[in-house]
Design a protein around this motif. Structure first.
Motif, PDB file in Angstrom:
ATOM      1  N   GLY A   1       1.094  -0.910  -0.312  1.00  0.00           N
ATOM      2  CA  GLY A   1      -0.095   0.058  -0.121  1.00  0.00           C
ATOM      3  C   GLY A   1       0.977   1.691   0.028  1.00  0.00           C
ATOM      4  O   GLY A   1       0.275   2.485  -0.722  1.00  0.00           O
TER       5      GLY A   1
ATOM      6  N   ALA B   1      -3.365   3.339  -6.097  1.00  0.00           N
ATOM      7  CA  ALA B   1      -3.724   1.345  -6.692  1.00  0.00           C
ATOM      8  C   ALA B   1      -4.193   1.648  -7.789  1.00  0.00           C
ATOM      9  O   ALA B   1      -3.576   0.630  -8.096  1.00  0.00           O
ATOM     10  CB  ALA B   1      -5.062   1.519  -5.881  1.00  0.00           C
TER      11      ALA B   1
ATOM     12  N   VAL C   1      -3.970  -2.899  -2.404  1.00  0.00           N
ATOM     13  CA  VAL C   1      -3.674  -1.154  -1.838  1.00  0.00           C
ATOM     14  C   VAL C   1      -4.539  -0.991  -0.943  1.00  0.00           C
ATOM     15  O   VAL C   1      -4.413  -0.251   0.259  1.00  0.00           O
ATOM     16  CB  VAL C   1      -3.501  -0.126  -3.481  1.00  0.00           C
ATOM     17  CG1 VAL C   1      -2.904   1.052  -2.497  1.00  0.00           C
ATOM     18  CG2 VAL C   1      -2.175  -0.645  -3.697  1.00  0.00           C
TER      19      VAL C   1
END
Length: 311
Positions: A168, A216, A224
């Motif tokens: 992430g 993302a 993510v």
């Protein structure tokens, strides 16, 4: 063994490298190294030198005739021999010398030394973000995280993609790297500036859903989005930062890295204390609020401008 200087140690601070032995003498680098030093009769100077076609061992660097280095007047310092530096860089091996009376040691690759330094930069950036959190410390931390992952891949074929938090944060790093102005949409708020809340960490780092969805992309958006703690349309990414630092520390230990910065040692001491006391190393990131709904509290906090939060 002492590394006098390497490509990433331009000021020549040097580094002492410990030796490692194996159980099989025939393949033990320490045994082979000791045998070479003994056979060559080396007591001081460079550990490895040229041997001519007659079997004669070359002189230590500090004994080399400057005329043979192509110089006129003052001799070239062995650290600045361009041919030697180029050869060292191409081979990926750090230059090594023998301290008089010292114990032999295996050489370390340039990639391993670079990994140690990348780890030190990462933990210094992490410490700065923990003590003085703002947009700059966040940006620097994400950049140091990205560099550390690259150095891990080069040094030991290990990467941080096994860390959900890293996935992430890497997406956010890539977005901020290409569109740096977007980092101003992040809201970093100390817990002291929030209504009474119960939480694991000393600050929140709030990012809107639209920004994280943009980071993302379409490759693996779920990975993510799931890296962060969500409160309605707002994510607190601070727990992911904390947990990613734990994941990086554990990966470096497995890789046998040797960071030496004060920031790394502080983190190491805290990690070991948690281990001794049986406490978990990762945090859940849950926020509990006594003044009302957590989502509403964070929504109001997120809506504040940076100027109104800087007093």
């Amino acid at each position: 063994m002492v590394v006098r200087k390497s490509k990433t140690d331009q000021e020549g601070e040097g580094q002492a490298i410990a030796i490692g032995r194996t159980r099989q003498p025939g393949t033990c680098p320490a045994t082979a190294y000791a045998a070479w030093v003994s056979a060559a009769g080396i007591v001081t100077g460079s550990a490895f030198r040229g041997v001519d076609r007659h079997g004669h061992r070359g002189a230590p660097d500090h004994e080399v005739d400057p005329a043979r280095l192509g110089g006129h007047g003052a001799p070239l310092h062995p650290r600045h021999d361009p041919v030697r530096e180029q050869r060292r860089g191409r081979s990926g091996i750090v230059g090594v010398v023998v301290e008089e009376g010292g114990v032999g040691s295996i050489m370390r690759t340039q990639e391993e030394v670079s990994l140690d330094r990348a780890a030190d930069r990462f933990f210094r950036s992490y410490h700065a973000h923990c003590t003085r959190p703002d947009e700059d410390t966040l940006f620097n931390l994400l950049a140091a995280m990205h560099s550390l992952n690259d150095r891990m891949r080069a040094a030991c074929s290990t990467r941080l993609f096994g860390s959900r938090s890293f996935i992430g944060l890497k997406a956010l790093r890539n977005l901020f790297h290409h569109e740096v102005e977007l980092i101003h949409e992040v809201r970093i708020i100390p817990v002291s500036k929030l209504p009474p809340v119960s939480m694991d960490l000393m600050s929140v780092c709030l990012v809107g859903r639209d920004l994280i969805e943009r980071a993302a992309g379409s490759k693996d958006p779920a990975a993510v989005m799931n890296a962060f703690r969500w409160y309605g349309g707002i994510a607190d990414v601070e727990p992911a930062i904390f947990n990613m630092a734990v994941d990086a520390f554990e990966a470096l230990r497995v890789a046998g890295a040797h960071p030496s910065s004060d920031a790394y040692r502080v983190f190491e001491a805290q990690y070991d204390a948690e281990e001794d006391e049986g406490r978990p190393h990762h945090v859940t990131g849950e926020i509990r609020c006594r003044a009302g709904d957590v989502e509403e509290v964070l929504r109001v906090a997120f809506a504040q401008t940076p100027a109104s939060r800087s007093d």
